[in-house]
Design a protein around this motif. Structure first.
Motif, mmCIF file in Angstrom:
data_model
loop_
_atom_site.group_PDB
_atom_site.id
_atom_site.type_symbol
_atom_site.label_atom_id
_atom_site.label_comp_id
_atom_site.label_asym_id
_atom_site.label_seq_id
_atom_site.Cartn_x
_atom_site.Cartn_y
_atom_site.Cartn_z
ATOM 1 N N HIS A 120 0.793 -1.225 0.000
ATOM 2 C CA HIS A 120 0.000 0.000 0.000
ATOM 3 C C HIS A 120 0.828 1.279 0.000
ATOM 4 C CE1 HIS A 120 -3.557 -2.467 0.599
ATOM 5 N NE2 HIS A 120 -2.916 -3.100 1.570
ATOM 6 N N VAL A 121 2.133 1.162 0.115
ATOM 7 C CA VAL A 121 2.998 2.345 0.074
ATOM 8 C C VAL A 121 4.048 2.174 -1.022
ATOM 9 C CG1 VAL A 121 4.607 3.825 1.333
ATOM 10 C CG2 VAL A 121 2.642 2.823 2.529
ATOM 11 N N PHE A 122 4.982 1.270 -0.828
ATOM 12 C CA PHE A 122 6.124 1.160 -1.746
ATOM 13 C C PHE A 122 5.712 0.664 -3.128
ATOM 14 C CE2 PHE A 122 8.086 1.283 2.395
ATOM 15 C CZ PHE A 122 9.234 2.024 2.178
ATOM 16 N N ARG A 123 4.845 -0.341 -3.177
ATOM 17 C CA ARG A 123 4.438 -0.850 -4.487
ATOM 18 C C ARG A 123 3.650 0.206 -5.261
ATOM 19 N NH1 ARG A 123 6.128 -6.097 -5.592
ATOM 20 N NH2 ARG A 123 4.827 -7.083 -4.020
ATOM 21 N N ARG A 124 2.830 0.982 -4.581
ATOM 22 C CA ARG A 124 2.052 2.009 -5.273
ATOM 23 C C ARG A 124 2.957 3.125 -5.799
ATOM 24 N NH1 ARG A 124 -3.410 3.719 -2.334
ATOM 25 N NH2 ARG A 124 -3.747 4.516 -4.453
ATOM 26 N N ILE A 125 3.987 3.477 -5.033
ATOM 27 C CA ILE A 125 4.951 4.473 -5.514
ATOM 28 C C ILE A 125 5.683 3.940 -6.731
ATOM 29 C CG2 ILE A 125 7.111 5.653 -4.929
ATOM 30 C CD1 ILE A 125 6.053 5.795 -2.038
ATOM 31 N N GLU A 126 6.067 2.669 -6.683
ATOM 32 C CA GLU A 126 6.771 2.046 -7.806
ATOM 33 C C GLU A 126 5.906 2.028 -9.059
ATOM 34 O OE1 GLU A 126 9.798 -1.458 -7.572
ATOM 35 O OE2 GLU A 126 7.790 -2.318 -7.732
ATOM 36 N N ILE A 127 4.636 1.695 -8.914
ATOM 37 C CA ILE A 127 3.728 1.682 -10.069
ATOM 38 C C ILE A 127 3.531 3.097 -10.602
ATOM 39 C CG2 ILE A 127 1.329 1.258 -10.763
ATOM 40 C CD1 ILE A 127 1.333 -1.110 -8.800
ATOM 41 N N TRP A 128 3.436 4.068 -9.711
ATOM 42 C CA TRP A 128 3.259 5.459 -10.126
ATOM 43 C C TRP A 128 4.449 5.954 -10.947
ATOM 44 C CZ3 TRP A 128 5.864 9.765 -7.480
ATOM 45 C CH2 TRP A 128 5.508 11.012 -8.009
ATOM 46 N N ILE A 129 5.662 5.545 -10.595
ATOM 47 C CA ILE A 129 6.864 6.023 -11.279
ATOM 48 C C ILE A 129 7.217 5.170 -12.488
ATOM 49 C CG2 ILE A 129 9.359 6.384 -11.021
ATOM 50 C CD1 ILE A 129 8.842 7.095 -8.103
ATOM 51 N N GLU A 130 7.144 3.839 -12.341
ATOM 52 C CA GLU A 130 7.658 2.939 -13.381
ATOM 53 C C GLU A 130 6.588 2.295 -14.245
ATOM 54 O OE1 GLU A 130 10.193 0.093 -11.529
ATOM 55 O OE2 GLU A 130 11.679 1.583 -10.910
ATOM 56 N N GLY A 131 5.317 2.388 -13.836
ATOM 57 C CA GLY A 131 4.252 1.831 -14.663
ATOM 58 C C GLY A 131 3.759 0.489 -14.171
ATOM 59 N N ASP A 132 2.926 -0.170 -15.011
ATOM 60 C CA ASP A 132 2.335 -1.450 -14.633
ATOM 61 C C ASP A 132 3.366 -2.571 -14.720
ATOM 62 O OD1 ASP A 132 2.633 -2.038 -17.332
ATOM 63 O OD2 ASP A 132 0.532 -1.656 -17.809
ATOM 64 N N ALA A 133 2.909 -3.805 -14.530
ATOM 65 C CA ALA A 133 3.829 -4.949 -14.460
ATOM 66 C C ALA A 133 4.660 -5.092 -15.730
ATOM 67 C CB ALA A 133 3.035 -6.223 -14.183
ATOM 68 N N ARG A 134 4.021 -4.965 -16.877
ATOM 69 C CA ARG A 134 4.744 -5.107 -18.154
ATOM 70 C C ARG A 134 5.793 -4.012 -18.303
ATOM 71 N NH1 ARG A 134 4.578 -2.719 -22.846
ATOM 72 N NH2 ARG A 134 2.816 -1.430 -22.176
ATOM 73 N N GLN A 135 5.435 -2.787 -17.950
ATOM 74 C CA GLN A 135 6.372 -1.668 -18.077
ATOM 75 C C GLN A 135 7.526 -1.790 -17.085
ATOM 76 O OE1 GLN A 135 3.287 1.301 -17.455
ATOM 77 N NE2 GLN A 135 3.499 2.051 -19.572
ATOM 78 N N ARG A 136 7.251 -2.275 -15.892
ATOM 79 C CA ARG A 136 8.322 -2.435 -14.906
ATOM 80 C C ARG A 136 9.300 -3.526 -15.320
ATOM 81 N NH1 ARG A 136 3.924 -2.599 -11.450
ATOM 82 N NH2 ARG A 136 4.485 -4.641 -10.576
ATOM 83 N N ARG A 137 8.774 -4.621 -15.841
ATOM 84 C CA ARG A 137 9.653 -5.691 -16.312
ATOM 85 C C ARG A 137 10.497 -5.210 -17.496
ATOM 86 N NH1 ARG A 137 6.111 -9.066 -16.976
ATOM 87 N NH2 ARG A 137 6.402 -10.463 -15.193
ATOM 88 N N LYS A 138 9.882 -4.495 -18.411
ATOM 89 C CA LYS A 138 10.606 -3.977 -19.578
ATOM 90 C C LYS A 138 11.690 -2.991 -19.155
ATOM 91 C CE LYS A 138 9.812 -1.683 -24.024
ATOM 92 N NZ LYS A 138 8.795 -1.090 -24.944
ATOM 93 N N LEU A 139 11.387 -2.136 -18.146
ATOM 94 C CA LEU A 139 12.364 -1.161 -17.675
ATOM 95 C C LEU A 139 13.560 -1.848 -17.027
ATOM 96 C CD1 LEU A 139 12.956 1.891 -17.200
ATOM 97 C CD2 LEU A 139 11.880 1.617 -14.949
ATOM 98 N N ASP A 140 13.326 -2.875 -16.229
ATOM 99 C CA ASP A 140 14.429 -3.581 -15.571
ATOM 100 C C ASP A 140 15.312 -4.306 -16.575
ATOM 101 O OD1 ASP A 140 13.640 -2.701 -13.122
ATOM 102 O OD2 ASP A 140 12.721 -4.583 -12.464
ATOM 103 N N GLN A 141 14.724 -4.784 -17.662
ATOM 104 C CA GLN A 141 15.492 -5.518 -18.671
ATOM 105 C C GLN A 141 16.198 -4.597 -19.663
ATOM 106 O OE1 GLN A 141 12.465 -8.022 -20.385
ATOM 107 N NE2 GLN A 141 12.523 -9.507 -18.681
ATOM 108 N N ALA A 142 15.817 -3.318 -19.698
ATOM 109 C CA ALA A 142 16.398 -2.369 -20.649
ATOM 110 C C ALA A 142 17.790 -1.938 -20.196
ATOM 111 C CB ALA A 142 15.486 -1.148 -20.780
#
Length: 464
Positions: A120-142
């Protein structure tokens, strides 16, 4: 049962070689998520605000280990109150057994700080900055880029700020808010121990929620492994109705379904914060967070099927039996909890007078005055006043002995611990041949003359 439930014998986030599989839980909505968010907001506010609340002149909750003072909502406990703390600690331990036997891992999914802060805190901040699951996975692999660096840097700066606030709040519980505010404007070297304590918590909190995450629940926390002995077939769990859902089958347009209601969309797996497939039955990694319940209900509504294919249930219910709410083990747990909490409450409310302790400080056993041939023994008296009244106490010894103390009568403030040095003296010529004498030290209420405490001490002297 229409289908065979698959089994899994290894953790979902760890590969055969020990390599960790990073999870990217998908976003979802639902009534259970909304309820948990309300609960999370209440718990987070309670945690951060509680140290700033003053009750009866004391911080609402204070675990002052340095001064051995423990305050709980207006009641102050001292080391002499260990028996009271033991009753409540033992009662709480058994309460965990009772709650788990009845409602499973409700604590893990709804109130555990690990889940509350991560989901309810860290994951929501992460989604707000990096996007949904697909976008976060793509960002980490880039590969590294200005965009990736800026997003990661912003996320971690916010994480560190939250971690710092959390660590300082934890420090407030152990030192007190006034002391923390005072230390904030001092050189860290003046409070090196507490600064190290705060920095350590800051680091551990940041590492936990930025990197370790669900591994804490799967590896570090023993609670999940206790499920096998704490749960039974009548305990509440988040369960998949395999009788209704199996056999699974993909949804095909304009074609009548002959399979169960599960369309094998894997949406329940995609949203799970620990990466499990709830359709494989009760698992150690399941924290009963209800994410799969919301995700499955969303799909069921879309395919015009009844909701609650995944729901709060019990193994007995899934097997077609009636769930028993009260069982012998649950009754025993409840009786023990009530008995222990009742005993602790009684001691806390009705055992609030003075408690004395008299000890001989380390060092010289006695001193001998050559001028008047008097043997003197040094003792230290510690009195804990667990009442809201100020006590005035006099110290007495039998005839033939003399007591010397800087305060007689001695005033003991309300709800505080006071210490008093006393010297019990006797003529050298009156000591027996063994060099030991016994004296009864009496403490009386100066106002009424009633004996508050009486103990026998041994005086050391020169052997004849």
């Amino acid at each position: 049962m229409n289908g065979q439930i698959p089994t899994r014998e290894k953790m979902t986030t760890i590969g055969d070689g020990g390599k960790r599989f990073w999870l990217y839980p998908a976003k979802f909505t639902g009534e259970w998520l909304n309820r948990r968010r309300v609960m999370a907001v209440v718990l987070i506010l309670f945690f951060f605000i509680l140290p700033w609340i003053d009750i009866n002149g004391s911080q609402a909750v204070l675990l002052d280990i340095a001064d051995r003072k423990f305050a709980f909502f207006g009641l102050v406990l001292w080391p002499q109150d260990f028996s009271i703390l033991w009753f409540f600690a033992a009662g709480t331990a058994i309460l965990v057994l009772f709650l788990t036997a009845q409602w499973g891992r409700l604590w893990c999914g709804w109130a555990c700080p690990q889940t509350v802060f991560l989901e309810h805190v860290f994951r929501r901040i992460e989604i707000w900055i990096e996007g949904d699951a697909r976008q976060r996975r793509k960002l980490d692999q880039a590969p590294i880029s200005v965009s990736k660096f800026s997003k990661k840097a912003l996320k971690y700066v916010i994480f560190i700020a939250i971690s710092s606030h959390f660590a300082n709040t934890v420090l407030c519980y152990f030192v007190g808010t006034d002391q923390v505010l005072h230390m904030t404007f001092q050189d860290p070297r003046e409070n090196w121990g507490w600064f190290t304590f705060m920095a350590f918590f800051n680091f551990m909190f940041f590492v936990d929620f930025a990197w370790f995450r669900e591994q804490f629940c799967l590896i570090a926390c023993p609670y999940g492994r206790f499920q096998s002995v704490l749960l039974d077939s009548d305990s509440m769990i988040v369960g998949y109705d395999y009788n209704r859902g199996e056999p699974r089958g993909k949804l095909r347009k304009n074609q009548e379904r002959t399979e169960g209601d599960c369309i094998d969309c894997n949406r329940c797996v995609a949203v799970c914060p620990t990466g499990i497939d709830i359709r494989q039955g009760l698992q150690m990694e399941c924290i009963n967070c209800t994410a799969c319940m919301d995700a499955c209900d969303e799909i069921m509504f879309k395919v015009n099927k009844p909701p609650k294919l995944i729901r709060y249930t019990a193994i007995a219910d899934l097997e077609g039996r009636v769930r028993r709410f009260m069982r012998p083990r649950v009754i025993v747990y409840l009786v023990l909890v009530l008995a222990l909490y009742g005993a602790g409450t009684y001691l806390m409310l009705f055992n609030r007078g003075l408690k004395f302790q008299i000890v001989r400080p380390p060092g010289q056993s006695f001193t001998l005055s050559e001028a008047d041939a008097v043997v003197s023994n040094h003792f230290e008296v510690k009195a804990t006043n667990r009442s809201e009244a100020i006590w005035t106490v006099t110290t007495e010894v039998p005839a033939g002995f003399e007591v010397v103390t800087p305060r007689n009568p001695w005033e003991i403030p309300a709800e505080e611990t006071a210490t008093l040095p006393i010297f019990v003296r006797k003529q050298k010529t009156l000591f027996n041949t063994s060099g030991k004498e016994r004296a009864v030290v009496t403490f009386r209420d100066e106002r009424t003359g009633a004996v508050l405490y009486q103990t026998e001490v041994t005086l050391m002297g020169p052997a004849q």
